[in-house]
Design an enzyme around this catalytic site. Structure first.
Site, mmCIF file in Angstrom:
data_model
loop_
_atom_site.group_PDB
_atom_site.id
_atom_site.type_symbol
_atom_site.label_atom_id
_atom_site.label_comp_id
_atom_site.label_asym_id
_atom_site.label_seq_id
_atom_site.Cartn_x
_atom_site.Cartn_y
_atom_site.Cartn_z
ATOM 1 N N ASP A 1 -7.027 2.054 -4.059
ATOM 2 C CA ASP A 1 -5.549 1.724 -3.620
ATOM 3 C C ASP A 1 -5.547 0.768 -2.432
ATOM 4 O OD1 ASP A 1 -2.753 1.788 -3.658
ATOM 5 O OD2 ASP A 1 -2.756 2.752 -1.773
ATOM 6 N N HIS B 1 -7.312 -4.612 -1.416
ATOM 7 C CA HIS B 1 -7.420 -5.970 -0.494
ATOM 8 C C HIS B 1 -7.248 -5.759 1.160
ATOM 9 C CE1 HIS B 1 -3.172 -5.263 -1.568
ATOM 10 N NE2 HIS B 1 -2.853 -6.174 -0.128
ATOM 11 N N ASP C 1 3.354 0.311 -9.996
ATOM 12 C CA ASP C 1 4.219 0.054 -8.600
ATOM 13 C C ASP C 1 5.163 -1.447 -9.096
ATOM 14 O OD1 ASP C 1 1.957 -1.261 -8.607
ATOM 15 O OD2 ASP C 1 1.242 -0.809 -7.000
#
EC number: 2.4.1.25
Length: 1532
Positions: A526, A529, A627
Site C-alpha cells: 500500500d 511510492h 480506492d
C-alpha cells in the site's frame, strides 16, 4: 536454435548504470553476463547478491561470478559468467574494472504461483483477481459464503485489504495494531485468530484453486495505536524532528481559527460556519493574512536575535588579545539554523563576522561603526528569511483554500457542510493528545521533550512530489507550506536509515510482515511510492524468507516509467496495478490492452539464446481499483460488461473490485462503508439484497470471461491485436502462435449512458480472417422488470434492474447478435468471414473462436513438423503426413552437407555484380532497397534487424505478405544452378509449397523460421570444412572465417588462368554451353561490392595479403595452392601482376605483389601438412619470356621452385620495362613516364628498390585524376626508392630461401647476374646479411640528433620511428610516419631491436590507431586529411577526386599487422607489457566484432574516415581487412 533452455545475455558496458532499467526473467532461465566492446580485454569482475544454490538470500552479501570461456581463446567474444535463476525476487549486480566500480543494475525474477491439491502452476498472465474490503466481510464464520461469490465468478486470486485491528477512523488502511486480527471478525462467544485465517486461505488454495494476498501498510499507523504511545520515537515528532515546529505552530493556529469559525466568532467578518461561496473564501484568506500570520511570527524560527548577536560581536571586538583574521572572499556571513528551532535561536559564524567587519582602529567610535555595519547585515539576513517565510505563507494559504474548496464547495467533493470540531476547516497535520489551551500556552510544550514527543506528524500524500524524497525529513517544507493532502487518522512512521535508528519500529513491522507472509501467498504494497525503498526492501526480504514465491503487487503514482522502474527493480514487484478507469474513451482503453501485454499477431519466433531486453513492468490490469470512483457514476452501468471484457482480453494479469460485478452504483468507501458484502445463493431473487447468483449484475458474464482469460493465458495465446472498429466498438484478438487459433472479442462500450445519449443502430461490418468455430460467448446488458435500485442498510447491494443475457458455446447461426456471416476468400488459401451485426447494442459483447481454414491449418502443421529438425519449439501444433514431397523426407542437413565451400559462396552470398555475371541480380524490395546479397545472407541480414523488434510493418514483411515473389526468387535462384545447390533449392521450394498455403499475415514468421533453420545449418556445414582453429574458435573467429566463403567463389567464367593439366586435384565442372569439362578454381575477390567481378575481381597484391588469413588459417589448403600456382603462371619481368585480368589483361605495374606472393608460399610451406611439396608442383607458364604471347595451359610447365628463383634472379639483375599498350587505353590518368617500370636490388644494402615519381608501385597506389586541381597523373604516394614493407618482405623471402637451401630443399644457394659483362654470384647468405646489417642503420630515425647515419636531419619531425621508405625521389616522404613498418616487423622481426621497435609501435599506436583502422598518415603531417571523397572535384590539390586516399583515411588491414607486431614484441618486453598488450588487442578487436555483427554485409570495410566515421566510397567488406584481423586472432 537447438537450445531448449532459455538463455538471456546481458552485455556489460563501461559506466553503464541501469538502476532504472527493468530486466524481467523467469525461474529456470539462465542469465549470462558478457563483456560489451568497451570492456573486452579488461579485467572485469561481476558481483551479485543472487545467492549460491541452496543458500539464503542476503541483500548485503555479494559474491563474484567465475568467467567461463567456452573456446578457451584469448578473444573475449564468447566469455561469460552466468546465473541459473531458481529463486524469485529482486537481485542486484555490479561490476568492477580492476578495483573501480564501473556499472550495475538489478534483475527481477518472477515468482511461480501454485494452486490446487496437485500444486499446479498458475501463470501470472492467468491471474484474475478480486479485491475485498476486509471490514465488509462480516464475522469470520460467514466469510466462506461471501468469498464463494468470487469463486463462482471465476476469480483465482483474492486481495484482502488489511485484516488487522483498525483505528478510530475505520479506514481500511489506518491500522491500530499491525499484529492483531481485527476483533470485528470474532463473535462474543468465539475469538478467531490468524491460525483460523491461515486455514481458510489454505482451503481456498487447495480446494477452490484460489490464492489470497493482502495489503501491507508500512508508511503509517493509526493515531491511537497503543504501541505508538509507548514508542513515540517511531513517529516524526517535535523532539526527533524539530524542523517541524514552525509547521506545528501554524497547524495549531489554524485549528484555533477553525474552532472560532465553528463557534460563529467570524460571522461578522464574512465567515459563517457553513461556507457556501467564493466571497467567504476571500474573507478566510483576509483573516489568515491579517490575524493569524502576524500573531504567530513564523519567520522568527529562522531568524537571529539581533541585539544578542550585536552584543556578542561587540564583546569579541573588544577582547584584548583579539586575533585579526584575513578576510576570505569565499566566506560570506549567513544564518546558521538553530537545530532546535527556537524563536530567534539562529546564529551566525562570528569568525566570519570578525573577518568581514574590521574596525580601522580600536577606538570606541570605530567599534560602534563596525557594530552598526554588522547589525545592518544581520537585519538584512533576517529580512531575507522574512521574505522567504512570506513566500511559504502564500503557498500555505493557497493550498488551504484549495482544500476548503474541494471539501465544501466542489461538485465532485464530499460537501462536508458546516465547520465543526469533527469536520474542521482543514485537516490537522499533527496530533495533539492534550486538553485545549490558548495557543501561546500550547507553544511552550514544543520545548518540553516529554510532551513534545507526542506531537506527531500525520501522513498523507503530496501532489507531483518526488517519490524518492521523504517529505517529512529536514529540507522539505511540505508541512509548513500546507502541501500535504493529509490523512488525519494516521501518523507517518519514521524508520531512519537502518534498523538501529529505530529498533522497535523495525522489529514491530518485521513481525507484522512475517505474520502476513506466513498466512498469505502475496502482498500488495500500500502507498508504495511513499514507502522508503530501504524499508520495503528489508520487509520484503523477511517475507520472501517465509514465502519464496511471494506475489508482490503495487500501484505506483510516480508519473514516470523510469521512477516506476526504480520501485519495481529494487523491490522485485511482480505486477504493477494498472487501471482501465484511467482511459477517457474506448480508443485509450484498447491502447492500454496493447500496451500491457503480448506481442503482435504473426510475430517472429525468437531464439532461446538472445539478448536480455529492457521490459515494462508486468501489469495487473484492473477494470477498477477499490480506492477509485465508481464506473457507473463516471460512465454508465451498461459499460461494466464491455469494459471488463476488454480488460480481460489483455495478455497480462487482470482484476476487478468486489461490487463492480454486482453493479453497485456508488464507490464502496474504504473509510465510511460499514455494510457487509452479499453472499452466494443460487436460488436468490433479484430483490433479495443480501444474496447474489448468476442472475445478479454481470456475474454470469464475468465467470465466462474469467475462465476465458485463464484459458488464453494457460494455452499460450500470447499474441494480441487491437482493432478500433468505431468510436465505441473495440475488437481484441488473442492468437496462439503454435496452434494458430484465435479468440476475437468484440465489445461495444457504453462510456455514455445509452438512455440519455445517442448510439447509432448502424454497426460497421467486421472481417474476421479464418473460420469461426464457435461463439464462445455472447452477452448483452439488458434491463429487467424489478424494483429500481435503493441502497440497503445492511448489505452492499447492486442495481437489481440491470442484468446480462448470456449464451455460451453456440454456433454462429444460433447467434442473436450476428445477423449474417458471409465467407469471402482473399487469395487461394485465406478465408475471411464478413460479420454483419444486428443486436450489438451498447453494453454488448460477442467472442468468437477462430481457426485457420482446414487446408491452411494442415499446411502450418506440416511446416512445423519439418521445422522441428531445427528447433523443438515447433513440436506443438506440428502434423506428420506421408504424402509430402520426397525431398522433405531427407533432413536438410544431409542434403546440404554435400555442398563445397565454393558452392556455399553461391548459396549464402554473391553481391549484385557477381550475380549479374550469371545473368541474375539481387532481389529488390519495392519502397526500400535491394538486398546486399542474392544468397541467404542478404535476407538474414534484414531479418536480424527486424526479428528482435518484431517490426512486422517493415517493407520486407509487406513484400512477403503481398505476394510470392521473394519466396520464389530464393528457391528458383538455386534450382537454376546444378548439383547440390539445386537440391537445396528444391528442398526450399518444397517447404515454400506449404508456406504459400498459409494466411499471408503468418508468412513472414514462417519464412524467417525456414530460412534461419537452413542458414544456421549451412553455417555449420561451412565451419565443418574448415580448420580446427575455426571449428574450436570463438563466435568472432567463426563469423570472420565466413569472410573466406564470402570472398572465394567461382563465377560463370573463371577468373584465374588455367592450371597445368598435369596438376592433381584441380576442381572441374561441365561447361553448360560446350558440355566440356573445364577447371573451376575459386578466386579471391579483393572486396565487395566494387572489386567482385570481371577483370576487377582479382588483384595480385590483395590476393596474397589476404590469402594467409582467408585460406591458410581456415584450412582451405587446396584453394590456396591453386591460387599460388595460377599467379605463378603469370610471372613476367620477374613480377606478379597487380590487376590479374585473367592473365591475358594483366598489368605488371606493382613492385610488392611478387613479395607478398613469396610470403604466401613460405606461409603455405610452414602451415600446410607436407606443405613443401608445393615447391615441386608444375606451374604452367603463360609468359615463359617477357615478350612471348600468352601460352595455353600445359604448353610449358616448370616446377614452382624454378619460378621462385627466376623472380629473385630478375630482381638482382634489375628490372626495367615499359608497360604494354602504354597510354590512355590502359590508364587514362597516368603520365607517360609513369608507364616505365623499374625495380632492382641495391648492391650495398641488399634493399629492393624501384619506381619513379610518376608511378605508385605499392599498395598506396592513388593516382591523381583531377584536371581542375592539377593533380591528374601525379601519384599521391609514389613511395619510390625502398618501401619499408617491401624490404621486410624481401628479407623474409631471402632468409627463408637461405634456410631451405641449407637443408637442400631449395636447389639454389645464390642468384647469378651479369654486371658490366661479367657473371656475378650473390649468395642468399650474403644478401640476407646485407639487409640485416643496413636496415636499422638506414631506416631507424634515431633519438640522437647527431646520428651519423641520418642524411637529412633537417627533415626529421618525429624521432624513435622507422622511415616509410629509404631513398625516395622526394626525400621528405621517407620521414613520414605511416603504418607500413609494422608489416616488416611481423614478417622479418629479426631486423628490429626490441626496445626501438616497441617505442616506434607506441608512437604508431598513439598517432595512427583509430577505432577500426590505422591512419595512413601521421595526423601532424601537413597533407594529412582523414576524410576520403572520391566524387569531390574542386581546386584542392590534396583532396580533389580522392587524392588523399592514403593520406589519412583509416585502413583496416594494417591494424592486423600493427597488433601482431605489438603481440610479438610485447613478449620480448616482459610479462607486464604482454598482459597490457593483450588487453589492447582484445579491446581493438572487440570493435571489429561489433562492426562485423552489425554490418548487413557481414564483413569488415576497406577503410573508414577519420576516427572510425563511415566512408561511403569504401568497399563494405574487404578481403584483406577480414584476413589480417583473423591472423591477429590466430596469433592470440
Amino acid at each position: 536454435m537447438g537450445h531448449s533452455i532459455q538463455i538471456r545475455i546481458l552485455l556489460l558496458n563501461e559506466m553503464e548504470k541501469l538502476e532504472k532499467t527493468l530486466f524481467r526473467l523467469e525461474q529456470g532461465f539462465e542469465l549470462q553476463f558478457r563483456l560489451g566492446p568497451t570492456l573486452q580485454g579488461k579485467a572485469v569482475t561481476v558481483y551479485t547478491n543472487y545467492p549460491f544454490p541452496g543458500e539464503a538470500f542476503n541483500r548485503e552479501k555479494f559474491r563474484s561470478l567465475e568467467w567461463e570461456n567456452p573456446t578457451e581463446r584469448e578473444d573475449d567474444s564468447d566469455k561469460y559468467c552466468k546465473l541459473n535463476l531458481q529463486q524469485a525476487g529482486s537481485f542486484q549486480y555490479y561490476f568492477l574494472q580492476g578495483n573501480e566500480k564501473s556499472g550495475g543494475g538489478y534483475i527481477v525474477v518472477d515468482p511461480i504461483l501454485r494452486v490446487g491439491a496437485d500444486n499446479h502452476v498458475l501463470p501470472l498472465d492467468c491471474v484474475t483477481l478480486q479485491t475485498f474490503l476486509a471490514k465488509c466481510m462480516g464475522p469470520f464464520d460467514e466469510w466462506e459464503s461471501r468469498l464463494r461469490v468470487a469463486k463462482e465468478s471465476g476469480y483465482n486470486v483474492i486481495h484482502f485489504t488489511p485484516l488487522q485491528t483498525l483505528g478510530l477512523s475505520r479506514s481500511c488502511y489506518s491500522l491500530a495494531d499491525q499484529l492483531e486480527l481485527n476483533p470485528d471478525f470474532s463473535r462474543p462467544n468465539k475469538k478467531y485468530t490468524w491460525t483460523d485465517v491461515g486455514q481458510l486461505v489454505e482451503k481456498l488454495k487447495k480446494e477452490w484453486n484460489i490464492l489470497c494476498i493482502t495489503d501491507v501498510v508500512y508508511n503509517h499507523t493509526a493515531t491511537k495505536s497503543q504501541w505508538l504511545q509507548e514508542h513515540p520515537e517511531s513517529a516524526y515528532n517535535l523532539v526527533n524532528s524539530p524542523h517541524l515546529k514552525p509547521a506545528w505552530v501554524l497547524d495549531r493556529a489554524l485549528w484555533h481559527l477553525s474552532c472560532d469559525v465553528a463557534d460563529g466568532k467570524y460571522k461578522e467578518r464574512g465567515v459563517a460556519a457553513l461556507i457556501e461561496n467564493d466571497h467567504q473564501m476571500n474573507c478566510i484568506r483576509k483573516i489568515i493574512w491579517e490575524d493569524i500570520f502576524p500573531k504567530i511570527h513564523l519567520w522568527e524560527f529562522f531568524q537571529v536575535d539581533v541585539d544578542k548577536a550585536v552584543e556578542q560581536f561587540r564583546g569579541l571586538l573588544t577582547q584584548e588579545n583579539r586575533k585579526t583574521t584575513k578576510p576570505d572572499p569565499k566566506q560570506h556571513l549567513k544564518i546558521i539554523q538553530d537545530p532546535e528551532y527556537r524563536r530567534l535561536g539562529c546564529t551566525v559564524d562570528m569568525n566570519v563576522a570578525l573577518a568581514t567587519f574590521i574596525p580601522h582602529d580600536n577606538g570606541p567610535a570605530a567599534i560602534n561603526e563596525c557594530c552598526s555595519w554588522f547589525q545592518k547585515r544581520i537585519e538584512e539576513l533576517n529580512s531575507e528569511k522574512h521574505q522567504l517565510m512570506n513566500y511559504h505563507q502564500e503557498q500555505a494559504v493557497n493550498c488551504l483554500l484549495g482544500n476548503v474548496f474541494y471539501e465544501r464547495l466542489a461538485g465532485h467533493g464530499p460537501k462536508l457542510g458546516p465547520v465543526t470540531r469533527k469536520h474542521p476547516l482543514v485537516t490537522r497535520y499533527f496530533t495533539f493528545p492534550f486538553e485545549e489551551m490558548p495557543l501561546s500556552t500550547e507553544e511552550s510544550m514544543i520545548h518540553v521533550p516529554n510532551k513534545a514527543c507526542f506531537l506527531m506528524a500525520h501522513n498523507g500524500w503530496v501532489m507531483g512530489d518526488d517519490p524518492l524524497r521523504n517529505f517529512a525529513e529536514p529540507g522539505s517544507d511540505v508541512y509548513l507550506r500546507r502541501e500535504l493532502i493529509c490523512w488525519g487518522d494516521s501518523v507517518k512512521l519514521r524508520y531512519g536509515k537502518k534498523p538501529e535508528d529505530c529498533p522497535y519500529l523495525w522489529a514491530h513491522m518485521k513481525k507484522y510482515t512475517e505474520i502476513t507472509a506466513t498466512y498469505f501467498q502475496g502482498v500488495r504494497l500500500d502507498n508504495c511510492h511513499s514507502t522508503p525503498l530501504h524499508v520495503a526492501e528489508y520487509m520484503l526480504d523477511a517475507a520472501r524468507k517465509l514465502q519464496p514465491n511471494l506475489y508482490v503487487v503495487a500501484e505506483l503514482f510516480t508519473g514516470s516509467e523510469d521512477l516506476d522502474n526504480i520501485f519495481v527493480t529494487r523491490l522485485g514487484i511482480s505486477s504493477l496495478i494498472r487501471e482501465a478507469m484511467s482511459a477517457y474513451d474506448s480508443h485509450e482503453e484498447g491502447r492500454l490492452v496493447y500496451r500491457y501485454g503480448g506481442e503482435p499477431v504473426g510475430s517472429f519466433v525468437q531464439p532461446c539464446l538472445r539478448p536480455l531486453m529492457p521490459a515494462i513492468a508486468h501489469a495487473l490490469f484492473m477494470d477498477v481499483t477499490h480506492d477509485n470512483e465508481c464506473p457507473i457514476v463516471h460512465r454508465s452501468a451498461y459499460d461494466a460488461l464491455p469494459s471488463s471484457t476488454i480488460v480481460s482480453m489483455a495478455c497480462c494479469a487482470s482484476g476487478s473490485t468486489k461490487g463492480y460485478d454486482e453493479l453497485v452504483p456508488h464507490q464502496i468507501s474504504v473509510v465510511s462503508e460499514e455494510r457487509f458484502y452479499t453472499k452466494w445463493n443460487p436460488t436468490a431473487s433479484p430483490s433479495n439484497f443480501g444474496e447474489v447468483n448468476f442472475q445478479s449484475g454481470i456475474i454470469a458474464a464475468r465467470c465466462a470471461i474469467n475462465k476465458l482469460h485463464q484459458e488464453l493465458g494457460a494455452k499460450g495465446f500470447i499474441q494480441v491485436y487491437v482493432d478500433q472498429v468505431d468510436e465505441d466498438i473495440v475488437a481484441v484478438t488473442r492468437h496462439s502462435p503454435s496452434i494458430h487459433q484465435s479468440v476475437v472479442s468484440v465489445s461495444r462500450t457504453a462510456f455514455r449512458n445509452p438512455k440519455t445519449s445517442f448510439y447509432s443502430k448502424e454497426v460497421p461490418q467486421m472481417c474476421i480472417p479464418g473460420k469461426i468455430e464457435e461463439v464462445v460467448l455472447e452477452a448483452r446488458t439488458v434491463e429487467r422488470n424489478t424494483e429500481p435500485y435503493r441502497k440497503d442498510a445492511n448489505s452492499i447491494n447492486g442495481m437489481p434492474n440491470i442484468t446480462v443475457e448470456i449464451r455460451e458455446h453456440i454456433q454462429l447461426n444460433e447467434s442473436k447478435i450476428v445477423k449474417q456471416a458471409g465467407i469471402t476468400t482473399k487469395g487461394p488459401n485465406e478465408y475471411i468471414q464478413e460479420i454483419e451485426f444486428e443486436n450489438l447494442s451498447p453494453g454488448s459483447v460477442i467472442i468468437f473462436r477462430v481457426s485457420l481454414d482446414p487446408h491452411a491449418q494442415a499446411a502450418v502443421g506440416i511446416l512445423r513438423n519439418h521445422l522441428t529438425q531445427f528447433s523443438p519449439h515447433f513440436k506443438s501444433g506440428s502434423l506428420a503426413v506421408d504424402n509430402t514431397d520426397p525431398i522433405l523426407k531427407i533432413p536438410f542437413a544431409s542434403i546440404a552437407s554435400k555442398l563445397t565451400l565454393a558452392e556455399l559462396n553461391q548459396v549464402l552470398y554473391r553481391c549484385e555484380s557477381e550475380e549479374q555475371e550469371d545473368g541474375g541480380g539481387c532481389y529488390n524490395i519495392p519502397n526500400w532497397s535491394s538486398l546486399k546479397y542474392a544468397g541467404l545472407q542478404g535476407l538474414m541480414s534484414i531479418l536480424a534487424e527486424i526479428r528482435p523488434k518484431n517490426d512486422l510493418g517493415h517493407p520486407f514483411c509487406d513484400n512477403l505478405r503481398s505476394g510470392d515473389w521473394m519466396i520464389d526468387y530464393v528457391s528458383n535462384r538455386l534450382i537454376s544452378r546444378s548439383g547440390t545447390i539445386a537440391e537445396v533449392g528444391k528442398w526450399l521450394q518444397a517447404m515454400f509449397f506449404y508456406l504459400k498455403q498459409i494466411p499471408r499475415y503468418l508468412i513472414p514468421c514462417y519464412f524467417d523460421a525456414i530460412l534461419i533453420g537452413a542458414y544456421t545449418t549451412l553455417l555449420d556445414i561451412a565451419w565443418k570444412q574448415m580448420s580446427s582453429f575455426v571449428q574450436n574458435g570463438s563466435t568472432f573467429v567463426k563469423h570472420l572465417s565466413l569472410g573466406s566463403v564470402q570472398m572465394c567463389g567461382v563465377g560463370k567464367s573463371p577468373s584465374l588462368p588455367l592450371l597445368s593439366p598435369s596438376l592433381m586435384d584441380v576442381p572441374c565442372r561441365l561447361n553448360e554451353i560446350t558440355r566440356e569439362k573445364e577447371q573451376c578454381c575459386v578466386s579471391l575477390a579483393a572486396g565487395l561490392p566494387h572489386f567482385s567481378s570481371g577483370i576487377f575481381r582479382c588483384w595480385g597484391r590483395d590476393t596474397f595479403i589476404a590469402l594467409r588469413g582467408l585460406l591458410l588459417i581456415t584450412g582451405r589448403y587446396l584453394e590456396a595452392r591453386n591460387i599460388i600456382l595460377a599467379f605463378a603462371g603469370t610471372l613476367r619481368h620477374g613480377l606478379i601482376p597487380n590487376l590479374l585480368g585473367e592473365g591475358t589483361y594483366a598489368r605488371y605495374n606493382c613492385r610488392d605483389a611478387v613479395w607478398w606472393w613469396l610470403q604466401c608460399i613460405q606461409d603455405y610451406c610452414k602451415m600446410v601438412p607436407n606443405g613443401l611439396d608445393i615447391l615441386r608442383c608444375p606451374v604452367s607458364r603463360m609468359y615463359p619470356t617477357d615478350d612471348s604471347a600468352p601460352l595455353s595451359a600445359g604448353t610449358l610447365d616448370q616446377p614452382l621452385f624454378e619460378v621462385i628463383q627466376e623472380a629473385m634472379q630478375r630482381h638482382m639483375q634489375g628490372i626495367q620495362f615499359r608497360e604494354r599498350n602504354a597510354g590512355p587505353q590502359i590508364d587514362r590518368n597516368m603520365k607517360d613516364e609513369g608507364f616505365n617500370i623499374t625495380a632492382g636490388v641495391d648492391e650495398e644494402t641488399g634493399f629492393v628498390y624501384g619506381g619513379n615519381r610518376l608511378n605508385c608501385g605499392t599498395w598506396m597506389d592513388k593516382m591523381g585524376e583531377s584536371d581542375r586541381a592539377r593533380n591528374k597523373g601525379i601519384p599521391a604516394t609514389p613511395r619510390d626508392g625502398s618501401a619499408v614493407e617491401i624490404v621486410g618482405l624481401s628479407k623474409s623471402a631471402v632468409r627463408w630461401l637461405l634456410e631451405l637451401s641449407q637443408k637442400n630443399i631449395f636447389p639454389y644457394h645464390e642468384v647469378t647476374v651479369k654486371r658490366h659483362g661479367k657473371v656475378v654470384r650473390v649468395s642468399y647468405d650474403e644478401w640476407n646479411r646485407k639487409i640485416q646489417d643496413n636496415f636499422e642503420k638506414l631506416f631507424y630515425v634515431s633519438e640522437d640528433p647527431s646520428d651519423v647515419n641520418e642524411k637529412h636531419s633537417n627533415l626529421v619531425h618525429k624521432r624513435g620511428i622507422y622511415k616509410d621508405s629509404y631513398g625516395a625521389s622526394s626525400p621528405w616522404c621517407d620521414y613520414q610516419l605511416r603504418p607500413n613498418f609494422t608489416i616488416a616487423m611481423v614478417v622479418a622481426p629479426e631486423l628490429f631491436t626490441t626496445e626501438k621497435a616497441w617505442k616506434a609501435l607506441e608512437i604508431a599506436g598513439e598517432k595512427l590507431l583509430g577505432p577500426l583502422g590505422m591512419k595512413t598518415l601521421d595526423p601532424d603531417d601537413m597533407v594529412y586529411c582523414g576524410t576520403y571523397d572520391n566524387a569531390l572535384d574542386n581546386d584542392n590539390y590534396s583532396l580533389a577526386k580522392g587524392f588523399n586516399y592514403h593520406q589519412g583515411p583509416e585502413w583496416l588491414w594494417p591494424v592486423g599487422y600493427f597488433l601482431r607486431a605489438k603481440l610479438y614484441f610485447s613478449k620480448l618486453m616482459g610479462p607486464e607489457i604482454t598482459s597490457k598488450t593483450i588487453f589492447l588487442v582484445k579491446n581493438v578487436l572487440s570493435r571489429h566484432y561489433v562492426h562485423l555483427e552489425r554490418s548487413p554485409w557481414k564483413g569488415l570495410p576497406e577503410l573508414t574516415n577519420e576516427n572510425g566515421q563511415y566512408c561511403p566510397f569504401s568497399c563494405e567488406t574487404q578481403a584483406w581487412s577480414i584476413a589480417t584481423i583473423l591472423e591477429t586472432l590466430y596469433d592470440l
